[in-house]
Design a protein around this motif. Structure first.
Motif, PDB file in Angstrom:
ATOM      1  N   ALA A   1      -3.597  11.692  -0.766  1.00  0.00           N
ATOM      2  CA  ALA A   1      -4.217  13.001  -0.538  1.00  0.00           C
ATOM      3  C   ALA A   1      -3.500  14.099  -1.320  1.00  0.00           C
ATOM      4  O   ALA A   1      -4.139  15.041  -1.797  1.00  0.00           O
ATOM      5  N   ALA A   2      -2.203  13.980  -1.479  1.00  0.00           N
ATOM      6  CA  ALA A   2      -1.425  15.001  -2.186  1.00  0.00           C
ATOM      7  C   ALA A   2      -1.710  15.002  -3.692  1.00  0.00           C
ATOM      8  O   ALA A   2      -1.505  16.022  -4.355  1.00  0.00           O
ATOM      9  N   ARG A   3      -2.190  13.892  -4.218  1.00  0.00           N
ATOM     10  CA  ARG A   3      -2.482  13.834  -5.657  1.00  0.00           C
ATOM     11  C   ARG A   3      -3.790  14.524  -6.016  1.00  0.00           C
ATOM     12  O   ARG A   3      -4.060  14.766  -7.198  1.00  0.00           O
ATOM     13  N   LEU A   4      -4.614  14.807  -5.023  1.00  0.00           N
ATOM     14  CA  LEU A   4      -5.917  15.410  -5.269  1.00  0.00           C
ATOM     15  C   LEU A   4      -5.882  16.907  -4.989  1.00  0.00           C
ATOM     16  O   LEU A   4      -5.053  17.386  -4.232  1.00  0.00           O
TER      17      LEU A   4
ATOM     18  N   GLY B   1      -3.719  -3.518   7.930  1.00  0.00           N
ATOM     19  CA  GLY B   1      -3.176  -4.022   6.676  1.00  0.00           C
ATOM     20  C   GLY B   1      -3.649  -3.166   5.515  1.00  0.00           C
ATOM     21  O   GLY B   1      -4.447  -2.245   5.692  1.00  0.00           O
ATOM     22  N   PRO B   2      -3.183  -3.471   4.313  1.00  0.00           N
ATOM     23  CA  PRO B   2      -3.544  -2.657   3.152  1.00  0.00           C
ATOM     24  C   PRO B   2      -5.037  -2.761   2.848  1.00  0.00           C
ATOM     25  O   PRO B   2      -5.623  -3.846   2.937  1.00  0.00           O
ATOM     26  N   GLN B   3      -5.655  -1.632   2.520  1.00  0.00           N
ATOM     27  CA  GLN B   3      -7.074  -1.584   2.168  1.00  0.00           C
ATOM     28  C   GLN B   3      -7.267  -0.611   1.021  1.00  0.00           C
ATOM     29  O   GLN B   3      -6.548   0.384   0.913  1.00  0.00           O
ATOM     30  N   SER B   4      -8.260  -0.890   0.184  1.00  0.00           N
ATOM     31  CA  SER B   4      -8.538   0.059  -0.891  1.00  0.00           C
ATOM     32  C   SER B   4      -9.196   1.294  -0.289  1.00  0.00           C
ATOM     33  O   SER B   4      -9.955   1.216   0.682  1.00  0.00           O
TER      34      SER B   4
ATOM     35  N   GLY C   1       0.822  -1.199   0.000  1.00  0.00           N
ATOM     36  CA  GLY C   1       0.000   0.000   0.000  1.00  0.00           C
ATOM     37  C   GLY C   1       0.856   1.249   0.000  1.00  0.00           C
ATOM     38  O   GLY C   1       2.072   1.202   0.046  1.00  0.00           O
ATOM     39  N   GLN C   2       0.172   2.371  -0.068  1.00  0.00           N
ATOM     40  CA  GLN C   2       0.872   3.641  -0.072  1.00  0.00           C
ATOM     41  C   GLN C   2       0.381   4.501   1.084  1.00  0.00           C
ATOM     42  O   GLN C   2      -0.731   4.315   1.574  1.00  0.00           O
TER      43      GLN C   2
ATOM     44  N   GLU D   1      -9.487   8.090  -6.983  1.00  0.00           N
ATOM     45  CA  GLU D   1      -8.456   7.347  -6.242  1.00  0.00           C
ATOM     46  C   GLU D   1      -8.987   6.110  -5.524  1.00  0.00           C
ATOM     47  O   GLU D   1      -8.275   5.526  -4.713  1.00  0.00           O
ATOM     48  N   GLY D   2     -10.219   5.712  -5.781  1.00  0.00           N
ATOM     49  CA  GLY D   2     -10.824   4.592  -5.065  1.00  0.00           C
ATOM     50  C   GLY D   2     -10.058   3.289  -5.179  1.00  0.00           C
ATOM     51  O   GLY D   2     -10.077   2.459  -4.269  1.00  0.00           O
ATOM     52  N   ASP D   3      -9.372   3.064  -6.289  1.00  0.00           N
ATOM     53  CA  ASP D   3      -8.599   1.835  -6.485  1.00  0.00           C
ATOM     54  C   ASP D   3      -7.258   1.851  -5.757  1.00  0.00           C
ATOM     55  O   ASP D   3      -6.602   0.822  -5.659  1.00  0.00           O
ATOM     56  N   SER D   4      -6.861   2.999  -5.249  1.00  0.00           N
ATOM     57  CA  SER D   4      -5.583   3.102  -4.545  1.00  0.00           C
ATOM     58  C   SER D   4      -5.640   2.278  -3.260  1.00  0.00           C
ATOM     59  O   SER D   4      -6.627   2.291  -2.539  1.00  0.00           O
ATOM     60  N   VAL D   5      -4.569   1.562  -3.001  1.00  0.00           N
ATOM     61  CA  VAL D   5      -4.461   0.774  -1.775  1.00  0.00           C
ATOM     62  C   VAL D   5      -3.617   1.576  -0.800  1.00  0.00           C
ATOM     63  O   VAL D   5      -2.497   1.974  -1.107  1.00  0.00           O
TER      64      VAL D   5
END
Length: 94
Positions: free
Chosen positions: A30-33, A56-59, A23-24, A46-50
């Motif tokens: 948030a900075a990309r928006l 743990g990692p979540q979409s 994940g990221q 950005e919904g597909d971003s994990v």
């Protein structure tokens, strides 16, 4: 001068040797928006971003499903809402 050159050659922070964390960081997403944004628009972009969470990692779309806020006027309000939904405990690295 020699001391400055030697200090520049050594890493300031030692990096761990463990597995990479999936994940990221939320801050990166948030900075990309640009702000303000509706929750539906954030999910669309950005919904597909994990993202990294204590569990743990979540979409991002799954996490935002648990958020009651429908409009984020600032990046800080977005980060606060997501952090409230997932918690702010340390991210597990193993």
């Amino acid at each position: 001068m020699a001391d400055d050159e030697e200090a520049a050659e050594e890493p300031v922070v030692e990096l761990g040797e463990g597995e990479a964390v999936e994940g990221q960081p939320l801050a990166r997403v948030a900075a990309r928006l640009t702000w303000p944004h509706e929750k539906s628009r954030v999910i669309e972009k950005e919904g597909d971003s994990v993202i990294r969470t204590p569990a743990g990692p979540q979409s991002l779309a799954d996490v935002l499903g648990d958020v009651d806020v429908t409009y984020f006027d600032t990046r800080q309000s977005f980060v606060a809402a997501v952090t409230e939904a997932v918690g702010d405990a340390p991210i597990q690295t193993e």
